[in-house]
Design a protein around this motif. Structure first.
Motif, PDB file in Angstrom:
ATOM      1  N   ASN A  75    -123.853   6.554  59.457  1.00 18.48           N
ATOM      2  CA  ASN A  75    -124.872   5.533  59.188  1.00 18.48           C
ATOM      3  C   ASN A  75    -124.711   4.851  57.836  1.00 18.48           C
ATOM      4  O   ASN A  75    -125.541   4.050  57.422  1.00 18.48           O
ATOM      5  CB  ASN A  75    -126.276   6.139  59.296  1.00 18.48           C
ATOM      6  N   GLY A  76    -123.643   5.182  57.106  1.00 23.43           N
ATOM      7  CA  GLY A  76    -123.405   4.571  55.804  1.00 23.43           C
ATOM      8  C   GLY A  76    -123.880   5.409  54.633  1.00 23.43           C
ATOM      9  O   GLY A  76    -123.551   5.115  53.483  1.00 23.43           O
ATOM     10  N   ASP A  77    -124.664   6.460  54.894  1.00 16.73           N
ATOM     11  CA  ASP A  77    -125.092   7.365  53.833  1.00 16.73           C
ATOM     12  C   ASP A  77    -123.945   8.308  53.474  1.00 16.73           C
ATOM     13  O   ASP A  77    -122.870   8.267  54.084  1.00 16.73           O
ATOM     14  CB  ASP A  77    -126.322   8.167  54.273  1.00 16.73           C
ATOM     15  N   VAL A  78    -124.196   9.162  52.503  1.00 14.24           N
ATOM     16  CA  VAL A  78    -123.188  10.124  52.049  1.00 14.24           C
ATOM     17  C   VAL A  78    -123.787  11.522  52.078  1.00 14.24           C
ATOM     18  O   VAL A  78    -124.894  11.741  51.574  1.00 14.24           O
ATOM     19  CB  VAL A  78    -122.733   9.790  50.609  1.00 14.24           C
ATOM     20  N   SER A  79    -123.084  12.460  52.692  1.00 18.32           N
ATOM     21  CA  SER A  79    -123.552  13.848  52.654  1.00 18.32           C
ATOM     22  C   SER A  79    -123.201  14.442  51.298  1.00 18.32           C
ATOM     23  O   SER A  79    -122.190  14.083  50.680  1.00 18.32           O
ATOM     24  CB  SER A  79    -122.927  14.674  53.775  1.00 18.32           C
ATOM     25  N   VAL A  80    -124.036  15.349  50.837  1.00 15.79           N
ATOM     26  CA  VAL A  80    -123.877  15.963  49.518  1.00 15.79           C
ATOM     27  C   VAL A  80    -123.904  17.481  49.667  1.00 15.79           C
ATOM     28  O   VAL A  80    -124.826  18.033  50.271  1.00 15.79           O
ATOM     29  CB  VAL A  80    -125.009  15.523  48.563  1.00 15.79           C
TER      30      VAL A  80
END
Length: 199
Positions: A75-80
């Motif tokens: 979705n364009g987010d980034v996992s951290v």
């Protein structure tokens, strides 16, 4: 993300990007730190080692080997995924996500961690600003709008002498005091805890 605000084990580590509340009467510059002109998230994701940081309550449990792993989400987010080794030798970690809040530079993000007060939602204000980058993305400087937090991240466990000089210059350029940043013990890198202004 590691820099700026994360919390490990009961709020103990975040190698990238969450700001604490600004103390009453704190002397904070009127303008927040400027983001880098453009952040290529495709190059930025991956593993980062915390080379130095402004001490925060959430990372006091971490004795060494603090690192952040970022991965692009559909979705364009980034996992951290932030992790470290505690003073007792055990592993400590926390997982969350980050969302770009600045469509022009992509260098201002909101980092959120489920269950962490003030950081539970990706819909909040920016708390992670990439203010400087090595030209080859070998190191990064991350802070927050109030300059309460600060993290020096590196792709390798150790930085060269020239990279450290560049980092100190970037910290000053962001309107921060390098004496507030302490080196982070890392296997294969520095083993001491020293202010950046004394390197």
């Amino acid at each position: 993300m590691i820099a700026g605000g994360a919390v490990f084990a009961a709020c103990a580590l975040f190698a990238v990007g969450t700001a604490a509340a600004v103390p009453a009467g704190a002397d904070v510059p009127a303008a927040g730190p400027a983001p880098v002109p453009e952040l290529d998230l495709g190059r930025y994701v991956g593993t980062w080692y915390q080379s130095a940081a402004v001490p925060q309550y959430f990372n006091l449990v971490c004795a060494r080997d603090t690192r952040a792993e970022y991965a692009a989400l559909p979705n364009g987010d980034v996992s951290v995924h932030n992790s470290c080794t505690t003073w007792s030798g055990s592993a400590n970690e926390i997982r969350g996500a980050a969302r770009v809040q600045d469509a022009r530079t992509h260098a201002q993000l909101r980092v959120a961690f489920p269950g962490v007060p003030t950081q539970e939602s990706l819909d909040g204000p920016v708390n992670y600003i990439v203010t400087a980058l090595g030209p080859d993305y070998s190191w990064a400087l991350v802070t927050d709008p109030a300059r309460i937090s600060g993290f020096v991240l590196s792709r390798q466990p150790a930085l060269t002498d020239q990279q450290w000089r560049d980092v100190v210059s970037a910290v000053r350029g962001a309107g921060e005091d390098p004496c507030l940043y302490l080196t982070s013990p890392t296997t294969g890198g520095r083993s001491d805890i020293s202010p950046l202004c004394r390197l």
